[in-house]
Design an enzyme around this catalytic site. Structure first.
Site, PDB file in Angstrom:
ATOM      1  N   SER A 138       0.840  -1.202   0.000  1.00 26.48           N
ATOM      2  CA  SER A 138       0.000   0.000   0.000  1.00 26.48           C
ATOM      3  C   SER A 138       0.870   1.244   0.000  1.00 26.48           C
ATOM      4  O   SER A 138       1.998   1.231   0.519  1.00 26.48           O
ATOM      5  CB  SER A 138      -0.908   0.016   1.231  1.00 26.48           C
ATOM      6  OG  SER A 138      -1.620   1.243   1.320  1.00 26.48           O
ATOM      7  N   TYR A 151      -1.691   0.212  10.216  1.00 26.07           N
ATOM      8  CA  TYR A 151      -1.785  -0.386   8.879  1.00 26.07           C
ATOM      9  C   TYR A 151      -0.550  -0.037   8.053  1.00 26.07           C
ATOM     10  O   TYR A 151       0.046  -0.899   7.402  1.00 26.07           O
ATOM     11  CB  TYR A 151      -3.049   0.129   8.204  1.00 26.07           C
ATOM     12  CG  TYR A 151      -3.267  -0.361   6.795  1.00 26.07           C
ATOM     13  CD1 TYR A 151      -3.692  -1.662   6.543  1.00 26.07           C
ATOM     14  CD2 TYR A 151      -3.073   0.496   5.709  1.00 26.07           C
ATOM     15  CE1 TYR A 151      -3.905  -2.098   5.240  1.00 26.07           C
ATOM     16  CE2 TYR A 151      -3.290   0.064   4.414  1.00 26.07           C
ATOM     17  CZ  TYR A 151      -3.706  -1.235   4.183  1.00 26.07           C
ATOM     18  OH  TYR A 151      -3.915  -1.672   2.895  1.00 26.07           O
TER      19      TYR A 151
END
Length: 245
Positions: A138, A151
């Site tokens: 990501s 995250y």
């Protein structure tokens, strides 16, 4: 005929990617937790052109089960040309701040489980001396931000692991591709307000297949996220601390 293994196959991006491979006539082996969803996706892929779609259940945080799951995948496909690792969650950052247990569980799902799978997969593909390993990381891993740093830290760990793995596997004829999507309109992000920077899973899937075909090292998807994250990484720390990101 390509032989493709997809782990986390019920995610929106993984399903869209599987459809593209099915339309090419690839054989697929799908791995995820939800058997009913796996069966439904497999039926759809057969209609779209895949000659064979096998599937198996796996809880990715059950590290001890990884070996048997990969044994089954290789047995089903014979050899594996492309591996896509696509599982993950989008943690509640506030919940992670409040609970060590929650933080570590989310890190395990988004980071540790992927690293564990990659360790076993890389050894298999090194022996074969060919193939491609693509992993969805990501843009959140490029710089920790207050809104999602649990995250982001898990994805940063995955990206760093992939960088080293890519260098190692280059000597053995195996491509390692880091996929870095930005905002994607999926069921996981249904509560978020969407804007111009948001992409559909189908667009990300096309980027993944293209990156694998070309053997790219890192693919920001859509492409403009490379520029955005370059700017974010370059913001001086004294200013970055004052921003709401």
């Amino acid at each position: 005929m390509q032989r493709v293994l997809i782990i986390g196959a019920t995610s929106a991006i993984a399903e869209a990617t599987a459809r593209l491979y099915a339309e090419r006539g690839a054989r697929l082996h799908l791995v995820a937790r939800n058997r009913a969803r796996l069966d439904a996706i497999a039926d759809d892929l057969l209609v779209r052109g895949a000659p064979e779609v096998t599937r198996a259940e796996l809880e990715v945080n059950d590290i001890a089960a990884h070996g048997a799951a990969l044994d089954a995948a290789w047995a089903a496909l014979g050899e594996v040309d492309v591996v896509l690792i696509a599982h993950g969650t989008l943690p509640d950052q506030k919940a992670c701040e409040a609970s060590v247990e929650t933080a570590l569980a989310e890190f395990a799902t988004n980071g540790t489980s992927t690293i564990a799978l990659l360790t076993l997969i890389a050894n298999r593909m090194q022996t074969a001396g060919r193939g491609s390993i693509a992993v969805i990381s990501s843009v959140a891993g490029d710089r920790g931000r207050a809104s999602n740093y649990l995250y982001g830290s898990a994805k940063a760990a995955v990206s760093a692991f992939l960088s080293g793995l890519r260098q190692r596997m280059a000597k053995h004829g195996v491509a390692v591709i880091t996929i870095k999507p930005g905002f994607v309109d999926t069921p996981m992000t249904r509560e978020f307000k969407k804007g111009a920077l948001w992409a559909k899973p189908e667009a990300i899937a096309e980027g993944i297949v293209s990156a694998v075909d070309k053997g790219r090292a890192v693919a920001y998807l859509p492409w403009f996220w490379s520029g955005i994250m370059t700017i974010i990484r370059c913001i001086p720390e004294f200013l970055f601390k004052r921003l709401s990101l």
